[in-house]
Motif scaffolding. Sequence first.
Motif, PDB file in Angstrom:
ATOM      1  N   ARG A   8       0.827  -1.206   0.000  1.00 40.40           N
ATOM      2  CA  ARG A   8       0.000   0.000   0.000  1.00 40.40           C
ATOM      3  C   ARG A   8       0.861   1.256   0.000  1.00 40.40           C
ATOM      4  O   ARG A   8       2.003   1.237   0.429  1.00 40.40           O
ATOM      5  CB  ARG A   8      -0.893   0.033   1.244  1.00 40.40           C
ATOM      6  CG  ARG A   8      -1.831  -1.128   1.318  1.00 40.40           C
ATOM      7  CD  ARG A   8      -2.691  -1.158   2.559  1.00 40.40           C
ATOM      8  NE  ARG A   8      -2.191  -0.364   3.667  1.00 40.40           N
ATOM      9  CZ  ARG A   8      -2.960   0.198   4.574  1.00 40.40           C
ATOM     10  NH1 ARG A   8      -4.258   0.078   4.499  1.00 40.40           N
ATOM     11  NH2 ARG A   8      -2.442   0.881   5.563  1.00 40.40           N
ATOM     12  N   SER A  68       0.150   4.851   8.317  1.00 41.13           N
ATOM     13  CA  SER A  68       0.167   4.238   6.986  1.00 41.13           C
ATOM     14  C   SER A  68       0.496   2.751   7.011  1.00 41.13           C
ATOM     15  O   SER A  68       0.195   2.059   6.040  1.00 41.13           O
ATOM     16  CB  SER A  68       1.144   4.976   6.075  1.00 41.13           C
ATOM     17  OG  SER A  68       2.446   4.944   6.604  1.00 41.13           O
ATOM     18  N   TYR A 109      -7.803  15.120  -2.079  1.00 43.17           N
ATOM     19  CA  TYR A 109      -7.898  13.871  -2.843  1.00 43.17           C
ATOM     20  C   TYR A 109      -6.974  13.930  -4.051  1.00 43.17           C
ATOM     21  O   TYR A 109      -6.602  15.009  -4.515  1.00 43.17           O
ATOM     22  CB  TYR A 109      -9.342  13.609  -3.283  1.00 43.17           C
ATOM     23  CG  TYR A 109      -9.869  14.636  -4.253  1.00 43.17           C
ATOM     24  CD1 TYR A 109      -9.793  14.414  -5.623  1.00 43.17           C
ATOM     25  CD2 TYR A 109     -10.418  15.828  -3.807  1.00 43.17           C
ATOM     26  CE1 TYR A 109     -10.258  15.360  -6.524  1.00 43.17           C
ATOM     27  CE2 TYR A 109     -10.894  16.774  -4.704  1.00 43.17           C
ATOM     28  CZ  TYR A 109     -10.805  16.531  -6.056  1.00 43.17           C
ATOM     29  OH  TYR A 109     -11.263  17.465  -6.943  1.00 43.17           O
ATOM     30  N   PRO A 169      -0.799   9.384  -6.438  1.00 43.61           N
ATOM     31  CA  PRO A 169      -0.200   9.486  -5.107  1.00 43.61           C
ATOM     32  C   PRO A 169       1.328   9.441  -5.099  1.00 43.61           C
ATOM     33  O   PRO A 169       1.929   8.998  -4.133  1.00 43.61           O
ATOM     34  CB  PRO A 169      -0.766   8.262  -4.397  1.00 43.61           C
ATOM     35  CG  PRO A 169      -0.832   7.243  -5.497  1.00 43.61           C
ATOM     36  CD  PRO A 169      -1.233   8.022  -6.734  1.00 43.61           C
ATOM     37  N   HIS A 178     -10.446   7.310  -5.448  1.00 45.64           N
ATOM     38  CA  HIS A 178      -9.274   8.162  -5.275  1.00 45.64           C
ATOM     39  C   HIS A 178      -8.685   7.973  -3.878  1.00 45.64           C
ATOM     40  O   HIS A 178      -9.321   7.447  -2.975  1.00 45.64           O
ATOM     41  CB  HIS A 178      -9.649   9.632  -5.440  1.00 45.64           C
ATOM     42  CG  HIS A 178      -9.836  10.055  -6.853  1.00 45.64           C
ATOM     43  ND1 HIS A 178     -10.744   9.475  -7.702  1.00 45.64           N
ATOM     44  CD2 HIS A 178      -9.223  11.018  -7.571  1.00 45.64           C
ATOM     45  CE1 HIS A 178     -10.695  10.056  -8.882  1.00 45.64           C
ATOM     46  NE2 HIS A 178      -9.781  11.001  -8.833  1.00 45.64           N
ATOM     47  N   TYR A 179      -7.470   8.450  -3.734  1.00 48.56           N
ATOM     48  CA  TYR A 179      -6.880   8.562  -2.410  1.00 48.56           C
ATOM     49  C   TYR A 179      -7.438   9.829  -1.774  1.00 48.56           C
ATOM     50  O   TYR A 179      -7.482  10.879  -2.412  1.00 48.56           O
ATOM     51  CB  TYR A 179      -5.355   8.671  -2.489  1.00 48.56           C
ATOM     52  CG  TYR A 179      -4.692   7.403  -2.927  1.00 48.56           C
ATOM     53  CD1 TYR A 179      -4.293   6.447  -2.000  1.00 48.56           C
ATOM     54  CD2 TYR A 179      -4.461   7.150  -4.271  1.00 48.56           C
ATOM     55  CE1 TYR A 179      -3.690   5.269  -2.402  1.00 48.56           C
ATOM     56  CE2 TYR A 179      -3.858   5.983  -4.684  1.00 48.56           C
ATOM     57  CZ  TYR A 179      -3.472   5.046  -3.744  1.00 48.56           C
ATOM     58  OH  TYR A 179      -2.878   3.883  -4.156  1.00 48.56           O
ATOM     59  N   ARG A 226      -7.144  12.149   1.853  1.00 49.09           N
ATOM     60  CA  ARG A 226      -6.413  12.299   3.117  1.00 49.09           C
ATOM     61  C   ARG A 226      -6.954  13.488   3.893  1.00 49.09           C
ATOM     62  O   ARG A 226      -7.502  14.427   3.333  1.00 49.09           O
ATOM     63  CB  ARG A 226      -4.922  12.451   2.884  1.00 49.09           C
ATOM     64  CG  ARG A 226      -4.508  13.780   2.305  1.00 49.09           C
ATOM     65  CD  ARG A 226      -3.003  13.873   2.158  1.00 49.09           C
ATOM     66  NE  ARG A 226      -2.652  15.096   1.436  1.00 49.09           N
ATOM     67  CZ  ARG A 226      -1.492  15.317   0.872  1.00 49.09           C
ATOM     68  NH1 ARG A 226      -0.537  14.401   0.939  1.00 49.09           N
ATOM     69  NH2 ARG A 226      -1.250  16.443   0.240  1.00 49.09           N
ATOM     70  N   ILE A 272      -4.224   9.065   5.400  1.00 49.21           N
ATOM     71  CA  ILE A 272      -5.117   8.650   4.313  1.00 49.21           C
ATOM     72  C   ILE A 272      -6.361   8.001   4.912  1.00 49.21           C
ATOM     73  O   ILE A 272      -6.253   7.143   5.795  1.00 49.21           O
ATOM     74  CB  ILE A 272      -4.384   7.685   3.350  1.00 49.21           C
ATOM     75  CG1 ILE A 272      -3.254   8.440   2.645  1.00 49.21           C
ATOM     76  CG2 ILE A 272      -5.358   7.095   2.337  1.00 49.21           C
ATOM     77  CD1 ILE A 272      -2.392   7.574   1.746  1.00 49.21           C
ATOM     78  N   ARG A 305      -8.819   4.784  -0.044  1.00 49.05           N
ATOM     79  CA  ARG A 305      -7.893   4.278  -1.066  1.00 49.05           C
ATOM     80  C   ARG A 305      -8.685   3.598  -2.167  1.00 49.05           C
ATOM     81  O   ARG A 305      -9.774   3.110  -1.926  1.00 49.05           O
ATOM     82  CB  ARG A 305      -6.950   3.225  -0.473  1.00 49.05           C
ATOM     83  CG  ARG A 305      -6.078   3.696   0.622  1.00 49.05           C
ATOM     84  CD  ARG A 305      -5.397   2.491   1.304  1.00 49.05           C
ATOM     85  NE  ARG A 305      -4.559   2.939   2.380  1.00 49.05           N
ATOM     86  CZ  ARG A 305      -3.318   3.357   2.232  1.00 49.05           C
ATOM     87  NH1 ARG A 305      -2.756   3.338   1.045  1.00 49.05           N
ATOM     88  NH2 ARG A 305      -2.611   3.771   3.254  1.00 49.05           N
ATOM     89  N   GLU A 325      -4.228  -0.920  -5.664  1.00 48.94           N
ATOM     90  CA  GLU A 325      -3.141   0.058  -5.698  1.00 48.94           C
ATOM     91  C   GLU A 325      -1.995  -0.536  -6.514  1.00 48.94           C
ATOM     92  O   GLU A 325      -1.294  -1.414  -6.040  1.00 48.94           O
ATOM     93  CB  GLU A 325      -2.670   0.378  -4.283  1.00 48.94           C
ATOM     94  CG  GLU A 325      -3.726   1.039  -3.432  1.00 48.94           C
ATOM     95  CD  GLU A 325      -3.203   1.423  -2.062  1.00 48.94           C
ATOM     96  OE1 GLU A 325      -2.463   2.404  -1.981  1.00 48.94           O
ATOM     97  OE2 GLU A 325      -3.540   0.714  -1.107  1.00 48.94           O
TER      98      GLU A 325
END
Length: 144
Positions: A8, A15, A43, A47, A84-85, A87, A105, A108, A112
Amino acid sequence: MMTNPTGRITQGQFSFLPELTDEEITQQIQYGLDKGYAWSVEYTDDPHPRNTYWEMHGMPMFDLRDAAGVLSEVKDCRKAFPSHYIRLMAFDSTRGIESIAMSFIVNRPKVEPGFALERQEVNGRTIRYTTRSYSAGKPEMERY
Protein backbone atom coordinates in the motif's frame (compact mmCIF):
# COMPACT_ATOMS: atom_id res chain seq x y z
CA MET A 1 13.50 -8.44 2.57
CA MET A 2 10.16 -6.80 1.83
CA THR A 3 9.68 -3.64 3.88
CA ASN A 4 6.07 -3.02 2.87
CA PRO A 5 4.34 -6.41 2.69
CA THR A 6 0.89 -4.88 2.13
CA GLY A 7 2.01 -3.05 -1.03
CA ARG A 8 0.00 0.00 0.00
CA ILE A 9 0.93 3.66 -0.39
CA THR A 10 2.53 4.67 2.89
CA GLN A 11 2.09 8.42 3.25
CA GLY A 12 1.24 10.19 6.47
CA GLN A 13 0.53 8.84 9.90
CA PHE A 14 -0.91 5.37 10.47
CA SER A 15 0.17 4.24 6.99
CA PHE A 16 1.38 0.83 8.16
CA LEU A 17 -1.72 0.16 10.25
CA PRO A 18 -4.94 -1.41 8.99
CA GLU A 19 -7.51 1.02 7.58
CA LEU A 20 -9.00 3.28 10.23
CA THR A 21 -12.72 2.98 10.88
CA ASP A 22 -14.88 6.10 10.80
CA GLU A 23 -14.99 5.97 14.61
CA GLU A 24 -11.18 5.91 14.81
CA ILE A 25 -10.98 8.73 12.25
CA THR A 26 -13.41 10.76 14.37
CA GLN A 27 -11.19 10.24 17.42
CA GLN A 28 -8.14 11.50 15.52
CA ILE A 29 -10.10 14.51 14.24
CA GLN A 30 -11.23 15.32 17.79
CA TYR A 31 -7.64 15.02 19.03
CA GLY A 32 -6.59 17.59 16.43
CA LEU A 33 -9.50 19.88 17.23
CA ASP A 34 -8.62 19.72 20.94
CA LYS A 35 -5.10 20.85 19.99
CA GLY A 36 -6.54 23.78 18.02
CA TYR A 37 -5.77 22.37 14.56
CA ALA A 38 -7.79 23.23 11.46
CA TRP A 39 -8.68 20.34 9.15
CA SER A 40 -8.87 20.04 5.38
CA VAL A 41 -9.83 17.17 3.06
CA GLU A 42 -7.75 16.48 -0.06
CA TYR A 43 -7.90 13.87 -2.84
CA THR A 44 -5.80 12.65 -5.77
CA ASP A 45 -5.51 9.84 -8.29
CA ASP A 46 -1.72 10.29 -8.51
CA PRO A 47 -0.20 9.49 -5.11
CA HIS A 48 3.42 9.91 -6.21
CA PRO A 49 5.54 10.67 -3.11
CA ARG A 50 6.59 14.04 -4.55
CA ASN A 51 3.00 14.98 -5.36
CA THR A 52 2.41 16.95 -2.17
CA TYR A 53 -0.26 19.22 -3.64
CA TRP A 54 -3.44 17.19 -3.83
CA GLU A 55 -6.80 18.65 -4.88
CA MET A 56 -8.71 20.24 -2.02
CA HIS A 57 -12.28 19.12 -1.39
CA GLY A 58 -14.15 22.11 -0.04
CA MET A 59 -12.47 24.81 2.00
CA PRO A 60 -10.16 24.33 5.00
CA MET A 61 -12.23 24.11 8.17
CA PHE A 62 -10.55 26.77 10.31
CA ASP A 63 -13.63 27.60 12.35
CA LEU A 64 -15.12 24.12 12.72
CA ARG A 65 -14.90 22.63 16.22
CA ASP A 66 -17.04 19.52 15.71
CA ALA A 67 -15.44 16.24 14.59
CA ALA A 68 -18.76 15.15 13.02
CA GLY A 69 -18.61 18.12 10.64
CA VAL A 70 -15.12 17.18 9.44
CA LEU A 71 -16.15 13.53 9.02
CA SER A 72 -19.16 14.71 7.01
CA GLU A 73 -16.75 16.41 4.57
CA VAL A 74 -14.77 13.17 4.33
CA LYS A 75 -17.94 11.23 3.51
CA ASP A 76 -18.93 13.79 0.86
CA CYS A 77 -15.50 13.45 -0.73
CA ARG A 78 -15.77 9.64 -0.66
CA LYS A 79 -19.09 9.87 -2.52
CA ALA A 80 -17.64 12.22 -5.13
CA PHE A 81 -14.32 10.35 -5.56
CA PRO A 82 -14.77 6.73 -4.43
CA SER A 83 -11.71 5.44 -6.35
CA HIS A 84 -9.27 8.16 -5.28
CA TYR A 85 -6.88 8.56 -2.41
CA ILE A 86 -8.36 10.87 0.20
CA ARG A 87 -6.41 12.30 3.12
CA LEU A 88 -7.07 14.49 6.08
CA MET A 89 -4.61 17.28 6.86
CA ALA A 90 -4.47 19.17 10.16
CA PHE A 91 -2.88 22.62 10.20
CA ASP A 92 -1.33 24.14 13.28
CA SER A 93 -1.49 27.92 13.05
CA THR A 94 -0.40 28.66 16.63
CA ARG A 95 2.95 30.12 15.50
CA GLY A 96 1.40 32.41 12.92
CA ILE A 97 2.12 30.05 10.03
CA GLU A 98 0.18 27.14 8.63
CA SER A 99 2.25 24.03 9.18
CA ILE A 100 0.95 20.49 8.84
CA ALA A 101 0.71 18.77 12.20
CA MET A 102 -1.18 15.63 11.16
CA SER A 103 -1.84 13.89 7.87
CA PHE A 104 -3.33 10.49 7.12
CA ILE A 105 -5.12 8.65 4.31
CA VAL A 106 -8.80 7.89 4.92
CA ASN A 107 -9.73 6.37 1.53
CA ARG A 108 -7.89 4.28 -1.07
CA PRO A 109 -8.75 2.70 -4.41
CA LYS A 110 -9.58 -1.00 -4.28
CA VAL A 111 -6.40 -1.82 -6.23
CA GLU A 112 -3.14 0.06 -5.70
CA PRO A 113 -0.84 -0.72 -8.64
CA GLY A 114 2.26 0.77 -7.01
CA PHE A 115 5.39 2.30 -8.53
CA ALA A 116 8.19 1.32 -10.87
CA LEU A 117 11.78 2.24 -10.11
CA GLU A 118 13.43 3.54 -13.27
CA ARG A 119 17.20 3.68 -13.66
CA GLN A 120 18.91 6.10 -16.00
CA GLU A 121 22.63 6.12 -16.76
CA VAL A 122 23.95 9.61 -17.48
CA ASN A 123 27.37 11.35 -17.65
CA GLY A 124 30.14 8.89 -17.00
CA ARG A 125 29.19 6.45 -14.28
CA THR A 126 26.42 8.57 -12.79
CA ILE A 127 23.15 6.75 -12.27
CA ARG A 128 19.85 8.47 -11.55
CA TYR A 129 16.77 6.81 -10.16
CA THR A 130 13.19 7.93 -10.29
CA THR A 131 9.83 6.41 -9.47
CA ARG A 132 6.86 6.29 -11.80
CA SER A 133 3.36 5.30 -10.83
CA TYR A 134 2.05 2.37 -12.86
CA SER A 135 -1.29 4.16 -13.08
CA ALA A 136 0.18 7.46 -14.38
CA GLY A 137 0.07 6.20 -17.99
CA LYS A 138 -3.72 6.50 -17.99
CA PRO A 139 -5.62 9.79 -18.32
CA GLU A 140 -6.80 11.64 -15.22
CA MET A 141 -10.03 10.23 -13.74
CA GLU A 142 -9.37 6.84 -15.45
CA ARG A 143 -6.41 5.74 -13.34
CA TYR A 144 -8.34 3.56 -10.92
